[in-house]
Design a protein around this motif. Structure first.
Motif, PDB file in Angstrom:
ATOM      1  N   TYR A  40       3.371 -33.820 -19.913  1.00 43.25           N
ATOM      2  CA  TYR A  40       3.866 -34.118 -18.201  1.00 43.25           C
ATOM      3  C   TYR A  40       4.992 -33.515 -17.766  1.00 43.25           C
ATOM      4  CZ  TYR A  40      -0.419 -37.636 -19.710  1.00 43.25           C
ATOM      5  OH  TYR A  40      -1.917 -37.673 -19.644  1.00 43.25           O
ATOM      6  N   TYR A  41       5.074 -33.131 -16.881  1.00 48.84           N
ATOM      7  CA  TYR A  41       6.342 -32.448 -16.773  1.00 48.84           C
ATOM      8  C   TYR A  41       6.198 -33.439 -15.589  1.00 48.84           C
ATOM      9  CZ  TYR A  41       9.279 -29.032 -14.362  1.00 48.84           C
ATOM     10  OH  TYR A  41      10.951 -28.376 -13.805  1.00 48.84           O
ATOM     11  N   PHE A  42       7.167 -33.564 -15.146  1.00 49.29           N
ATOM     12  CA  PHE A  42       7.677 -34.609 -14.154  1.00 49.29           C
ATOM     13  C   PHE A  42       9.711 -33.824 -13.213  1.00 49.29           C
ATOM     14  CE2 PHE A  42       5.900 -37.672 -16.023  1.00 49.29           C
ATOM     15  CZ  PHE A  42       5.971 -38.897 -15.027  1.00 49.29           C
ATOM     16  N   THR A  46       9.017 -36.803  -9.391  1.00 50.74           N
ATOM     17  CA  THR A  46       7.832 -36.173  -9.350  1.00 50.74           C
ATOM     18  C   THR A  46       7.380 -35.695  -9.999  1.00 50.74           C
ATOM     19  OG1 THR A  46       7.935 -35.645  -7.187  1.00 50.74           O
ATOM     20  CG2 THR A  46       6.029 -34.338  -7.120  1.00 50.74           C
ATOM     21  N   LEU A  47       5.941 -35.938 -10.603  1.00 47.49           N
ATOM     22  CA  LEU A  47       4.787 -35.548 -11.355  1.00 47.49           C
ATOM     23  C   LEU A  47       3.636 -34.025 -10.869  1.00 47.49           C
ATOM     24  CD1 LEU A  47       2.867 -36.360 -13.972  1.00 47.49           C
ATOM     25  CD2 LEU A  47       1.123 -37.101 -12.860  1.00 47.49           C
ATOM     26  N   GLN A  50       0.568 -30.848 -15.635  1.00 48.10           N
ATOM     27  CA  GLN A  50       0.193 -32.415 -16.936  1.00 48.10           C
ATOM     28  C   GLN A  50      -1.091 -31.119 -18.105  1.00 48.10           C
ATOM     29  OE1 GLN A  50      -2.777 -35.648 -16.797  1.00 48.10           O
ATOM     30  NE2 GLN A  50      -3.385 -35.128 -18.704  1.00 48.10           N
ATOM     31  N   VAL A 158       0.696 -42.404 -16.214  1.00 47.35           N
ATOM     32  CA  VAL A 158       1.966 -41.884 -16.735  1.00 47.35           C
ATOM     33  C   VAL A 158       3.275 -42.200 -16.168  1.00 47.35           C
ATOM     34  CG1 VAL A 158       1.363 -40.043 -15.936  1.00 47.35           C
ATOM     35  CG2 VAL A 158       3.181 -40.099 -18.290  1.00 47.35           C
ATOM     36  N   GLU A 159       2.559 -41.846 -14.891  1.00 44.73           N
ATOM     37  CA  GLU A 159       3.974 -42.282 -13.961  1.00 44.73           C
ATOM     38  C   GLU A 159       4.539 -43.973 -13.701  1.00 44.73           C
ATOM     39  OE1 GLU A 159       2.377 -39.683 -10.397  1.00 44.73           O
ATOM     40  OE2 GLU A 159       1.569 -41.283 -10.463  1.00 44.73           O
ATOM     41  N   ALA A 162       6.700 -43.737 -17.050  1.00 46.96           N
ATOM     42  CA  ALA A 162       7.216 -42.417 -17.210  1.00 46.96           C
ATOM     43  C   ALA A 162       8.557 -43.293 -15.886  1.00 46.96           C
ATOM     44  CB  ALA A 162       7.643 -41.517 -15.436  1.00 46.96           C
ATOM     45  N   VAL A 169      10.328 -42.529 -10.708  1.00 44.48           N
ATOM     46  CA  VAL A 169       9.687 -42.017 -10.083  1.00 44.48           C
ATOM     47  C   VAL A 169       8.847 -42.088  -8.382  1.00 44.48           C
ATOM     48  CG1 VAL A 169       6.651 -41.813 -10.602  1.00 44.48           C
ATOM     49  CG2 VAL A 169       7.816 -42.690 -12.175  1.00 44.48           C
ATOM     50  N   THR A 171       6.278 -41.208  -7.209  1.00 44.85           N
ATOM     51  CA  THR A 171       4.869 -40.842  -6.787  1.00 44.85           C
ATOM     52  C   THR A 171       4.013 -40.946  -7.586  1.00 44.85           C
ATOM     53  OG1 THR A 171       4.558 -38.722  -9.207  1.00 44.85           O
ATOM     54  CG2 THR A 171       5.091 -37.876  -6.676  1.00 44.85           C
ATOM     55  N   GLY A 174       0.166 -38.656  -8.109  1.00 48.21           N
ATOM     56  CA  GLY A 174       0.819 -37.228  -8.121  1.00 48.21           C
ATOM     57  C   GLY A 174       0.454 -36.951  -6.588  1.00 48.21           C
TER      58      GLY A 174
END
Length: 252
Positions: A40-42, A46-47, A50, A158-159, A162, A169, A171, A174
């Motif tokens: 997962y890239y933030f 923001t996510l 994936q 995942v958010e 994180a 975070v 989002t 998403g």
């Protein structure tokens, strides 16, 4: 918008070891979940995207913990077999994102491409994180050296993970959470969306289909929602919609 990333202890609900992320890196984060082999890239809270990945075999596992992205290398040679960088048979592919793991500064473990696309999603590597080539090209062009990288195992959103790791975070599944948003509502059947006339009275504007989702800015608790940046109304019953409050991990 720069946001600090603070050291925190992860919530026990995720059943993960204690992890933390660095406060001096860019406003990006990478999380790799070995439960489902997803990366997962933030960025900027923001996510963004994936990706599926391959991780280590049982006898050569991908190390778990909080690391940083130490380097970015195009066409890195595979020194073990003396294969030149960029060669068609180089198992690292053409992009390498090295991880600082312990005293190693990004040359032992990394996120990289592959020469066997069918391996992605499996537990087959010697400890590195392997991506589809098109995916790692994209990530290579986006992520900055110094970005925190967490490799771990967790269940759930995942958010939220994180956020519990110290990342700010903004989002929810998403979607960016608006400053004045209190929740979201999803229509379960076709229904009417209302607007206001010049007298401030609600008038039917259009039909919206089932499975349409809106940000919610106010509700009377009886099935009336102010949606669409405070411009429209939905009149509903509990069987018409699904309503959820903004998650507690969103800090504004």
């Amino acid at each position: 918008m720069k946001k600090a990333i603070f050291l925190m202890v992860l919530a026990l609900v995720f059943l993960t070891p204690q992890l933390s992320v660095h406060a001096d890196g860019p406003d990006q984060m990478i999380i790799i979940n070995k439960v489902n082999n997803q990366l997962y890239y933030f960025d900027d809270g923001t996510l963004i995207r994936q990706f599926p990945v391959a991780t280590g075999k049982e006898d050569t596992p991908t190390p778990e913990g909080a690391f940083t992205l130490a380097n970015k290398i195009k066409n890195r040679p595979w020194y073990k077999e003396n294969i030149p960088g960029g060669a068609a048979n180089n198992p690292l592919g053409k992009r390498w994102l090295g991880l600082k793991v312990g005293h190693n500064r990004g040359h032992m473990y990394g996120i990289h491409g592959n020469i066997r696309e069918s391996s992605i999603g499996k537990y087959v590597t010697n400890g590195c994180i392997r991506m589809h080539n098109n995916d790692v090209y994209w990530l290579f062009n986006q992520v900055a050296v110094g970005t925190p990288v967490i490799v771990t195992r967790f269940q759930g959103n995942v958010e939220e993970f994180a956020a519990r790791s110290g990342y700010h975070v903004m989002t929810w599944d998403g979607e960016m959470v608006d400053e004045f948003q209190i929740g979201r509502v999803e229509t379960l059947r076709p229904m009417k969306l209302y607007s206001y006339n010049e007298k401030g009275e609600p008038i039917a504007m259009q039909w919206v289909p089932a499975n349409t989702r809106y940000q919610v800015y106010a509700t009377d608790g009886k099935g009336t929602y102010t949606v669409g940046s405070n411009k429209y109304l939905l009149y509903t019953t509990p069987n018409d919609t699904k309503y959820e409050l903004v998650p507690s991990y969103i800090k504004r």
